[in-house]
Scaffold this motif. Structure first.
Motif, PDB file in Angstrom:
ATOM      1  N   LYS A 190       1.705   5.542   8.560  1.00  0.00           N
ATOM      2  CA  LYS A 190       1.449   6.956   8.259  1.00  0.00           C
ATOM      3  C   LYS A 190       0.031   7.300   8.705  1.00  0.00           C
ATOM      4  O   LYS A 190      -0.931   6.640   8.278  1.00  0.00           O
ATOM      5  CB  LYS A 190       1.594   7.188   6.752  1.00  0.00           C
ATOM      6  CG  LYS A 190       1.199   8.579   6.334  1.00  0.00           C
ATOM      7  CD  LYS A 190       1.229   8.746   4.836  1.00  0.00           C
ATOM      8  CE  LYS A 190       0.461   9.993   4.485  1.00  0.00           C
ATOM      9  NZ  LYS A 190       0.526  10.357   3.091  1.00  0.00           N
ATOM     10  N   ASP A 219      -5.413   7.837   2.297  1.00  0.00           N
ATOM     11  CA  ASP A 219      -6.820   8.229   2.239  1.00  0.00           C
ATOM     12  C   ASP A 219      -7.760   7.171   2.802  1.00  0.00           C
ATOM     13  O   ASP A 219      -8.748   7.508   3.451  1.00  0.00           O
ATOM     14  CB  ASP A 219      -7.214   8.542   0.786  1.00  0.00           C
ATOM     15  CG  ASP A 219      -6.510   9.800   0.304  1.00  0.00           C
ATOM     16  OD1 ASP A 219      -5.962  10.510   1.173  1.00  0.00           O
ATOM     17  OD2 ASP A 219      -6.487  10.040  -0.920  1.00  0.00           O
ATOM     18  N   ARG A 227       3.143   8.818  -2.693  1.00  0.00           N
ATOM     19  CA  ARG A 227       4.385   9.607  -2.660  1.00  0.00           C
ATOM     20  C   ARG A 227       5.236   9.255  -1.447  1.00  0.00           C
ATOM     21  O   ARG A 227       6.449   9.087  -1.547  1.00  0.00           O
ATOM     22  CB  ARG A 227       4.068  11.112  -2.654  1.00  0.00           C
ATOM     23  CG  ARG A 227       3.616  11.614  -4.009  1.00  0.00           C
ATOM     24  CD  ARG A 227       2.965  12.947  -3.886  1.00  0.00           C
ATOM     25  NE  ARG A 227       1.823  12.847  -2.963  1.00  0.00           N
ATOM     26  CZ  ARG A 227       1.098  13.874  -2.562  1.00  0.00           C
ATOM     27  NH1 ARG A 227       1.396  15.089  -2.967  1.00  0.00           N
ATOM     28  NH2 ARG A 227       0.065  13.714  -1.758  1.00  0.00           N
ATOM     29  N   PHE A 228       4.598   9.098  -0.276  1.00  0.00           N
ATOM     30  CA  PHE A 228       5.359   8.795   0.934  1.00  0.00           C
ATOM     31  C   PHE A 228       5.918   7.366   0.892  1.00  0.00           C
ATOM     32  O   PHE A 228       7.132   7.164   0.984  1.00  0.00           O
ATOM     33  CB  PHE A 228       4.471   9.000   2.173  1.00  0.00           C
ATOM     34  CG  PHE A 228       5.128   8.562   3.446  1.00  0.00           C
ATOM     35  CD1 PHE A 228       6.247   9.215   3.924  1.00  0.00           C
ATOM     36  CD2 PHE A 228       4.647   7.459   4.150  1.00  0.00           C
ATOM     37  CE1 PHE A 228       6.879   8.796   5.100  1.00  0.00           C
ATOM     38  CE2 PHE A 228       5.271   7.045   5.325  1.00  0.00           C
ATOM     39  CZ  PHE A 228       6.385   7.709   5.794  1.00  0.00           C
ATOM     40  N   ASP A 264      -4.212  -6.832  -1.830  1.00  0.00           N
ATOM     41  CA  ASP A 264      -4.975  -5.980  -0.921  1.00  0.00           C
ATOM     42  C   ASP A 264      -4.456  -6.294   0.480  1.00  0.00           C
ATOM     43  O   ASP A 264      -4.566  -7.438   0.942  1.00  0.00           O
ATOM     44  CB  ASP A 264      -6.469  -6.330  -1.052  1.00  0.00           C
ATOM     45  CG  ASP A 264      -7.331  -5.423  -0.182  1.00  0.00           C
ATOM     46  OD1 ASP A 264      -6.777  -4.791   0.754  1.00  0.00           O
ATOM     47  OD2 ASP A 264      -8.549  -5.357  -0.431  1.00  0.00           O
ATOM     48  N   SER A 265      -3.909  -5.301   1.134  1.00  0.00           N
ATOM     49  CA  SER A 265      -3.230  -5.566   2.408  1.00  0.00           C
ATOM     50  C   SER A 265      -4.172  -5.906   3.555  1.00  0.00           C
ATOM     51  O   SER A 265      -3.719  -6.312   4.615  1.00  0.00           O
ATOM     52  CB  SER A 265      -2.337  -4.389   2.789  1.00  0.00           C
ATOM     53  OG  SER A 265      -3.126  -3.232   2.914  1.00  0.00           O
ATOM     54  N   ASP A 276       1.193  -2.975  -3.322  1.00  0.00           N
ATOM     55  CA  ASP A 276       0.102  -2.004  -3.536  1.00  0.00           C
ATOM     56  C   ASP A 276      -1.075  -2.745  -4.156  1.00  0.00           C
ATOM     57  O   ASP A 276      -0.901  -3.758  -4.840  1.00  0.00           O
ATOM     58  CB  ASP A 276       0.571  -0.857  -4.446  1.00  0.00           C
ATOM     59  CG  ASP A 276      -0.280   0.384  -4.285  1.00  0.00           C
ATOM     60  OD1 ASP A 276       0.199   1.378  -3.694  1.00  0.00           O
ATOM     61  OD2 ASP A 276      -1.457   0.376  -4.743  1.00  0.00           O
TER      62      ASP A 276
HETATM   63  P1  ATP Z   1       0.753  10.090  -0.554  1.00  0.00           P
HETATM   64  O1  ATP Z   1       0.331  11.401   0.071  1.00  0.00           O
HETATM   65  O2  ATP Z   1       1.876   9.414   0.154  1.00  0.00           O
HETATM   66  O3  ATP Z   1       0.903  10.124  -2.032  1.00  0.00           O
HETATM   67  P2  ATP Z   1      -1.829   9.259   0.269  1.00  0.00           P
HETATM   68  O4  ATP Z   1      -1.676   9.583   1.712  1.00  0.00           O
HETATM   69  O5  ATP Z   1      -2.661  10.150  -0.600  1.00  0.00           O
HETATM   70  O6  ATP Z   1      -0.422   9.060  -0.369  1.00  0.00           O
HETATM   71  P3  ATP Z   1      -3.164   7.096  -0.899  1.00  0.00           P
HETATM   72  O7  ATP Z   1      -2.809   7.609  -2.245  1.00  0.00           O
HETATM   73  O8  ATP Z   1      -4.555   7.066  -0.450  1.00  0.00           O
HETATM   74  O9  ATP Z   1      -2.323   7.790   0.201  1.00  0.00           O
HETATM   75  O10 ATP Z   1      -2.581   5.615  -0.749  1.00  0.00           O
HETATM   76  C1  ATP Z   1      -1.266   5.313  -0.998  1.00  0.00           C
HETATM   77  C2  ATP Z   1      -1.198   4.021  -1.768  1.00  0.00           C
HETATM   78  O11 ATP Z   1      -1.793   2.971  -1.012  1.00  0.00           O
HETATM   79  C3  ATP Z   1      -1.901   4.058  -3.122  1.00  0.00           C
HETATM   80  O12 ATP Z   1      -0.957   3.731  -4.147  1.00  0.00           O
HETATM   81  C4  ATP Z   1      -2.996   2.998  -3.005  1.00  0.00           C
HETATM   82  O13 ATP Z   1      -3.192   2.260  -4.208  1.00  0.00           O
HETATM   83  C5  ATP Z   1      -2.454   2.086  -1.908  1.00  0.00           C
HETATM   84  N1  ATP Z   1      -3.523   1.359  -1.211  1.00  0.00           N
HETATM   85  C6  ATP Z   1      -4.713   1.841  -0.772  1.00  0.00           C
HETATM   86  N2  ATP Z   1      -5.434   0.866  -0.181  1.00  0.00           N
HETATM   87  C7  ATP Z   1      -4.677  -0.262  -0.229  1.00  0.00           C
HETATM   88  C8  ATP Z   1      -4.852  -1.618   0.206  1.00  0.00           C
HETATM   89  N3  ATP Z   1      -5.967  -2.011   0.824  1.00  0.00           N
HETATM   90  N4  ATP Z   1      -3.844  -2.499  -0.015  1.00  0.00           N
HETATM   91  C9  ATP Z   1      -2.707  -2.115  -0.627  1.00  0.00           C
HETATM   92  N5  ATP Z   1      -2.485  -0.864  -1.080  1.00  0.00           N
HETATM   93  C10 ATP Z   1      -3.440   0.045  -0.888  1.00  0.00           C
END
Ligand code: ATP
Length: 222
Positions: A103, A80, A16-17, A56-57, A36
């Motif tokens: 974040k 997360d 979302r962010f 994968d970042s 992503d």
């Molecule tokens: P929000 O509250 O902003 O919705 P969040 O803090 O719950 O997000 P996540 O949903 O855990 O965060 O992660 C945000 C995005 O990052 C997800 O779409 C996930 O697929 C992506 N993500 C997680 N790990 C990686 C990675 N290693 N490389 C690229 N993208 C990733």
């Protein structure tokens, strides 16, 4: 389409962010690489980015092959998976990217991010909670921007106490130590108010100053 003085941004993590950062930067006319690990997210952001890619970042080679090292600003919006967020930030700082905004999920996450050189650390839920609470707690505050821990710019609602008074009569700088930057009557905005401009009840007054002084003006001056 990117406009002439657009900047290049990469947004890693399209939750979302990250998703809203990506959409807004693109709407403002900037070049945005949306990245992503999840293919569905990537497809969702094709219409809202210049390029949307699945990777994968934490994979340094993948980031290099995407040319991330040439970006002026990178936003790491992985929540997360704190380990992935930290490793990604490390890889980006190793690439000498000047503006890495991350974040943070909690205080421990923030501390590690500070140590490894994240340039900006944000806590969207926490910050928005404070902002909403402050706006709700005061009937006079419309909005505010924190410039630092001590200084802010605040939009205040003019009450009957200041109705029909000129800025000279209000003399807020001498009395409260705040400066009136602008007055917004009826949807217009007067950005360089003159000393004899008059404030009416219901106008929005935009002031800058130390938070304690702004609070004193809000409590005693309005
Ligand atoms: P929000 O509250 O902003 O919705 P969040 O803090 O719950 O997000 P996540 O949903 O855990 O965060 O992660 C945000 C995005 O990052 C997800 O779409 C996930 O697929 C992506 N993500 C997680 N790990 C990686 C990675 N290693 N490389 C690229 N993208 C990733």
């Amino acid at each position: 389409m990117a406009k002439r003085n657009s900047k290049q941004f990469a947004v890693i993590g399209l939750g979302r962010f990250g998703g809203s950062v990506c959409k807004e930067l693109y709407r403002l006319g900037h070049e945005v690489l949306a990245l992503d690990i999840d293919n569905e997210k990537v497809s969702e952001y094709v219409p809202f980015s210049t390029h949307a890619v699945q990777a994968d970042s934490i994979d340094e080679r993948a980031l290099k092959s995407l040319g991330i090292g040439n970006f002026e600003h990178v936003v790491v919006a992985i929540g997360d998976n704190i380990q992935a967020s930290i490793l990604t930030t490390l890889v980006l700082k190793d690439m000498d990217i000047q503006n890495v905004c991350v974040k943070a999920q909690n205080l421990y996450h923030q501390k590690v991010l500070e140590k490894i050189g994240a340039d900006q650390i944000v806590h969207p839920e926490y910050d928005m909670g404070i902002r909403i609470a402050q706006n709700m707690a005061s009937e006079k505050i419309i909005d505010h921007i924190d410039l630092s821990d001590e200084y802010s710019i605040v939009e205040l609602l003019a009450t009957s106490k200041v109705h029909n008074k000129t800025l000279i009569e209000l003399d807020v700088r001498a009395t409260f130590g705040v400066t009136i930057l602008a007055i917004k009557p009826d949807g217009n905005i007067n950005v360089s108010p003159m000393p004899d401009d008059v404030v009416k009840k219901g106008d929005i007054i935009i002031v800058i100053g130390h938070k304690n002084d702004v609070k004193r003006f809000e409590d005693e001056g309005l």
